[in-house]
Write a protein that holds these residues in place. Structure first.
Motif, PDB file in Angstrom:
ATOM      1  N   PRO A  55      29.598  60.590  36.332  1.00 38.53           N
ATOM      2  CA  PRO A  55      30.444  59.073  37.176  1.00 38.53           C
ATOM      3  C   PRO A  55      31.512  59.685  37.924  1.00 38.53           C
ATOM      4  O   PRO A  55      32.113  59.098  38.377  1.00 38.53           O
ATOM      5  CB  PRO A  55      30.853  58.465  35.550  1.00 38.53           C
ATOM      6  N   ARG A  56      32.958  60.735  37.692  1.00 35.31           N
ATOM      7  CA  ARG A  56      33.621  60.806  38.242  1.00 35.31           C
ATOM      8  C   ARG A  56      33.095  61.661  39.584  1.00 35.31           C
ATOM      9  O   ARG A  56      34.026  60.643  40.427  1.00 35.31           O
ATOM     10  CB  ARG A  56      34.410  61.962  37.899  1.00 35.31           C
ATOM     11  N   GLU A  57      32.297  62.672  39.751  1.00 33.10           N
ATOM     12  CA  GLU A  57      31.256  63.364  40.954  1.00 33.10           C
ATOM     13  C   GLU A  57      31.406  61.683  42.076  1.00 33.10           C
ATOM     14  O   GLU A  57      31.328  61.408  42.840  1.00 33.10           O
ATOM     15  CB  GLU A  57      30.928  64.093  40.954  1.00 33.10           C
ATOM     16  N   ALA A  58      30.443  61.011  40.803  1.00 32.37           N
ATOM     17  CA  ALA A  58      29.560  59.757  41.826  1.00 32.37           C
ATOM     18  C   ALA A  58      30.752  58.788  42.003  1.00 32.37           C
ATOM     19  O   ALA A  58      30.389  58.460  43.202  1.00 32.37           O
ATOM     20  CB  ALA A  58      29.084  58.911  40.961  1.00 32.37           C
ATOM     21  N   ALA A  59      31.730  59.065  41.645  1.00 31.57           N
ATOM     22  CA  ALA A  59      32.752  57.709  41.732  1.00 31.57           C
ATOM     23  C   ALA A  59      33.274  58.406  43.804  1.00 31.57           C
ATOM     24  O   ALA A  59      34.049  57.846  44.274  1.00 31.57           O
ATOM     25  CB  ALA A  59      33.906  57.573  40.952  1.00 31.57           C
ATOM     26  N   ARG A  60      33.985  60.000  43.321  1.00 34.15           N
ATOM     27  CA  ARG A  60      33.891  60.545  44.542  1.00 34.15           C
ATOM     28  C   ARG A  60      32.843  60.403  45.471  1.00 34.15           C
ATOM     29  O   ARG A  60      33.520  60.274  47.055  1.00 34.15           O
ATOM     30  CB  ARG A  60      33.950  62.025  44.384  1.00 34.15           C
ATOM     31  N   LEU A  61      31.853  60.498  45.775  1.00 29.81           N
ATOM     32  CA  LEU A  61      30.792  60.907  46.593  1.00 29.81           C
ATOM     33  C   LEU A  61      30.923  59.383  47.236  1.00 29.81           C
ATOM     34  O   LEU A  61      30.860  58.733  48.411  1.00 29.81           O
ATOM     35  CB  LEU A  61      29.559  61.224  46.480  1.00 29.81           C
ATOM     36  N   ALA A  62      31.255  57.848  46.407  1.00 28.85           N
ATOM     37  CA  ALA A  62      30.091  56.836  46.734  1.00 28.85           C
ATOM     38  C   ALA A  62      31.726  56.654  47.760  1.00 28.85           C
ATOM     39  O   ALA A  62      31.102  55.408  48.218  1.00 28.85           O
ATOM     40  CB  ALA A  62      30.252  55.705  45.685  1.00 28.85           C
ATOM     41  N   ALA A  63      32.818  56.821  47.066  1.00 29.35           N
ATOM     42  CA  ALA A  63      34.115  56.038  47.972  1.00 29.35           C
ATOM     43  C   ALA A  63      33.778  57.295  49.545  1.00 29.35           C
ATOM     44  O   ALA A  63      34.208  56.571  50.280  1.00 29.35           O
ATOM     45  CB  ALA A  63      35.213  56.990  47.563  1.00 29.35           C
ATOM     46  N   LEU A  65      31.485  58.059  50.902  1.00 28.04           N
ATOM     47  CA  LEU A  65      30.272  57.528  51.954  1.00 28.04           C
ATOM     48  C   LEU A  65      30.761  56.048  52.300  1.00 28.04           C
ATOM     49  O   LEU A  65      29.750  55.141  52.937  1.00 28.04           O
ATOM     50  CB  LEU A  65      28.909  57.635  50.820  1.00 28.04           C
ATOM     51  N   ASP A  66      31.648  54.953  51.390  1.00 26.78           N
ATOM     52  CA  ASP A  66      31.491  54.305  51.260  1.00 26.78           C
ATOM     53  C   ASP A  66      30.633  53.252  50.996  1.00 26.78           C
ATOM     54  O   ASP A  66      30.315  52.140  51.460  1.00 26.78           O
ATOM     55  CB  ASP A  66      32.169  53.820  53.098  1.00 26.78           C
ATOM     56  N   THR A  67      29.634  53.768  49.737  1.00 23.81           N
ATOM     57  CA  THR A  67      28.913  52.702  49.365  1.00 23.81           C
ATOM     58  C   THR A  67      28.678  52.719  48.083  1.00 23.81           C
ATOM     59  O   THR A  67      30.077  53.061  46.852  1.00 23.81           O
ATOM     60  CB  THR A  67      27.646  53.602  48.907  1.00 23.81           C
ATOM     61  N   PRO A  68      28.431  51.704  47.157  1.00 24.69           N
ATOM     62  CA  PRO A  68      28.132  51.383  45.458  1.00 24.69           C
ATOM     63  C   PRO A  68      27.874  52.629  44.417  1.00 24.69           C
ATOM     64  O   PRO A  68      27.165  52.379  45.515  1.00 24.69           O
ATOM     65  CB  PRO A  68      27.930  49.570  45.403  1.00 24.69           C
ATOM     66  N   VAL A  69      28.419  52.754  43.769  1.00 28.99           N
ATOM     67  CA  VAL A  69      27.381  53.553  42.665  1.00 28.99           C
ATOM     68  C   VAL A  69      26.469  53.797  42.578  1.00 28.99           C
ATOM     69  O   VAL A  69      25.817  51.973  42.296  1.00 28.99           O
ATOM     70  CB  VAL A  69      28.152  54.222  41.721  1.00 28.99           C
ATOM     71  N   PHE A  97      34.198  62.583  59.772  1.00 30.04           N
ATOM     72  CA  PHE A  97      33.646  62.742  58.970  1.00 30.04           C
ATOM     73  C   PHE A  97      33.346  63.276  57.718  1.00 30.04           C
ATOM     74  O   PHE A  97      33.616  63.870  57.018  1.00 30.04           O
ATOM     75  CB  PHE A  97      32.046  61.394  58.537  1.00 30.04           C
ATOM     76  N   ASP A  98      32.648  64.707  58.944  1.00 32.15           N
ATOM     77  CA  ASP A  98      33.325  65.719  58.895  1.00 32.15           C
ATOM     78  C   ASP A  98      33.842  66.701  58.029  1.00 32.15           C
ATOM     79  O   ASP A  98      34.610  67.090  57.012  1.00 32.15           O
ATOM     80  CB  ASP A  98      32.895  66.977  59.282  1.00 32.15           C
ATOM     81  N   ALA A  99      35.297  65.998  58.477  1.00 30.92           N
ATOM     82  CA  ALA A  99      36.932  66.562  57.803  1.00 30.92           C
ATOM     83  C   ALA A  99      37.006  65.911  56.760  1.00 30.92           C
ATOM     84  O   ALA A  99      37.902  66.362  55.606  1.00 30.92           O
ATOM     85  CB  ALA A  99      37.882  65.905  59.439  1.00 30.92           C
ATOM     86  N   ALA A 100      36.824  64.339  56.736  1.00 29.95           N
ATOM     87  CA  ALA A 100      36.788  63.842  55.031  1.00 29.95           C
ATOM     88  C   ALA A 100      36.170  64.397  54.342  1.00 29.95           C
ATOM     89  O   ALA A 100      36.409  63.833  53.241  1.00 29.95           O
ATOM     90  CB  ALA A 100      36.895  62.385  55.370  1.00 29.95           C
ATOM     91  N   ALA A 101      34.636  64.825  54.208  1.00 31.62           N
ATOM     92  CA  ALA A 101      34.214  65.530  53.412  1.00 31.62           C
ATOM     93  C   ALA A 101      34.915  66.603  52.593  1.00 31.62           C
ATOM     94  O   ALA A 101      34.122  66.503  51.858  1.00 31.62           O
ATOM     95  CB  ALA A 101      32.479  65.499  54.197  1.00 31.62           C
ATOM     96  N   TRP A 102      35.286  67.221  53.581  1.00 28.23           N
ATOM     97  CA  TRP A 102      35.251  69.026  52.654  1.00 28.23           C
ATOM     98  C   TRP A 102      36.414  68.651  51.583  1.00 28.23           C
ATOM     99  O   TRP A 102      36.134  69.357  50.993  1.00 28.23           O
ATOM    100  CB  TRP A 102      36.101  69.634  53.964  1.00 28.23           C
ATOM    101  N   PRO A 103      37.480  67.724  51.460  1.00 28.82           N
ATOM    102  CA  PRO A 103      37.918  67.596  50.349  1.00 28.82           C
ATOM    103  C   PRO A 103      37.594  67.645  49.123  1.00 28.82           C
ATOM    104  O   PRO A 103      37.059  68.249  48.288  1.00 28.82           O
ATOM    105  CB  PRO A 103      39.853  66.976  50.800  1.00 28.82           C
TER     106      PRO A 103
END
Lengths: 134, 343
Positions: A55-63, A65-69, A97-103
């Motif tokens: 769930p922790r990783e899902a929350a990070r990815l959803a944020a 991608l700007d999408t709900p889990v 987006f790439d720059a935001a994705a790296w961290p």
């Protein structure tokens, strides 16, 4: 709920058995493979203990991608988010987006390593890059 | 030889057959009558074997040799006689390799093609190599020796390469990207980090380089013999090909071959400076940007390779515990990739 020994306690028992009873009897390639087996057990053990990892990783990815889990099991939700993120990064063309994705990717990589090989992220290859402090 | 329906041959029977085959092939190839003894299997892959042995002429002193052979006539990556020819080409140019005495395709001796070379003394097991290097203080020397060896290898005219050596269909960079893209599609689960790497590699692909060279393709701790003086021989030429020389240098410098000696970029042996200086002194041209690109590619490729091993295990094509664990080593390569690609 199962009785004790817990799953983690069973893994510890299995590791002790391999290390103390089986190990001394072995020679040749079995020594190496048994060391791999013990490493495998320690990976599974660390993965079982961290119940909030998915769930922790899902929350990070959803944020990111700007999408709900997505609804469903934490694993299914994470698989869907991973597929979406992989597709977007593969397509590329969005430097911001790439720059935001790296961290976010790095945070996920470090969490995986905490299970797979603690301490592996103590070395940073960034210094080896052209212009880096190699 | 084990065929379907037959019981696998025992280790003793295999050794006796190998001994007889080697004695016969020494007679046939070198007209020498020898007794073969003290066989030591150094690597027994599914496809090929490396066995050290002593050959003693009547009344003479024994000498150690190495036989590299295929136990069957299965398809080879690089045919054994051509691998032997490559050893000779490399040796003539000053690359440290075991001297080849003879090679034959005739399967009657040991079941498949073979070549016999000198047995070079030294250490090959990675962690023991690094302990030895630390004890003897030869790390920087080895980094320089590797640079010199690469310069010698890359100075060979690639048109002299044995005909079976793989040659790129287009520029090596494009060839590599097409392969990784295919492997990326075949992953068991989508990987955002590998997708990021594939895209980065495509958008940062270097222009055509200085030309093609014969590249070894897998120079790293585990594929070299190290003695008191440092680098004694470069082994395992079966993935050699015609390609971009910088690919060779970069592969040696991946973190995954340092076995914990992370701050020693050149194979866990030493720093980059003496490696590059020796490469350039030997006539090689070093381009740091291109080198970095090939390091990213190599790290990514090895991560895909480990994922492929896990897939082979899970699909039952080649199942064992080591292949299974390979899937859980992919995360190390993902971390290394992101470190190399820090914005």
């Amino acid at each position: 709920m199962q009785d004790r020994p817990t799953a983690v306690e069973l893994l510890d028992t299995l590791a002790t058995y391999l290390e103390e009873e089986v190990g001394p009897e072995l020679e040749g390639p079995l020594v190496y493979r048994t060391r791999v087996a013990l490493n495998l057990l320690s990976v599974v053990r660390r993965e079982l203990i961290d119940e909030e990892a998915l769930p922790r990783e899902a929350a990070r990815l959803a944020a990111l991608l700007d999408t709900p889990v997505p609804k469903g099991s934490p694993r299914a939700a994470l698989e869907a988010l991973n597929a979406q993120l992989a597709e977007r990064l593969r397509r590329g063309g969005d430097a911001a987006f790439d720059a935001a994705a790296w961290p976010v990717l790095m945070a996920g990589a470090r969490e995986k390593l905490a299970v797979l090989r603690p301490g592996y992220d103590g070395y940073d290859s960034a210094g080896e890059r052209p212009g880096g402090a190699s | 030889m084990s065929a379907p329906g037959k019981a696998p041959e025992s280790a003793q029977a295999r050794e006796a057959r190998l001994k007889a085959g080697l004695e016969a092939v020494f007679q046939a190839e070198l007209s020498r009558t020898v007794t073969v003894s003290d066989l030591v299997v150094t690597s027994a892959g599914a496809r090929r074997g490396n066995v050290l042995f002593t050959a003693t002429a009547p009344g003479g002193e024994g000498q150690r040799y190495c036989v590299t052979y295929l136990p069957t006539l299965d398809i080879e990556l690089l045919p054994i006689p051509q691998e032997a020819a490559l050893f000779r080409l490399a040796e003539a140019q000053g690359v440290p390799v075991p001297h080849v005495h003879f090679a034959t395709e005739d399967p009657q001796w040991v079941g498949g093609p073979l070549f016999v070379s000198d047995c070079v003394a030294g250490e090959t097991v990675p962690r023991r190599v690094l302990r030895k290097v630390a004890a003897e203080g030869t790390g920087e020397t080895i980094a320089a020796q590797l640079g010199s060896a690469f310069a010698a290898l890359h100075s060979i005219d690639p048109t002299l390469a044995p005909p079976a050596l793989a040659r790129p269909e287009r520029a090596p960079v494009e060839d590599a990207l097409a392969r990784t893209d295919q492997q990326l599609r075949e992953l068991l689960q989508p990987s955002p980090i590998f997708s990021y790497a594939q895209r980065w590699l495509e958008t940062h692909a270097p222009r055509a380089g200085d030309g093609l060279a014969i590249v070894h393709g897998d120079v790293r701790n585990g594929n070299v013999i190290i003695d008191e003086q440092g680098l004694a021989a470069v082994l395992d030429w079966e993935v050699a090909k015609v390609g971009d020389p910088l690919e060779d240098l970069a592969w040696t410098c991946l973190r995954c071959w340092r076995f914990g000696e992370d701050d020693k970029e050149v194979g866990g042996f030493g720093p980059r400076a003496p490696f590059v200086a020796a490469y350039e002194a030997g006539g090689g041209h070093f381009d740091p940007e291109r080198f970095h690109w090939w390091k990213v590619l190599g790290t990514y490729r090895w991560g895909l390779g480990l994922a492929g091993q896990a897939a082979a295990h899970l699909e039952g094509r080649f199942s064992n515990i080591v292949m299974a664990m390979s899937g859980r080593r992919v995360g190390e390569l993902e971390y290394d990739l992101l470190s190399l690609l820090k914005p």
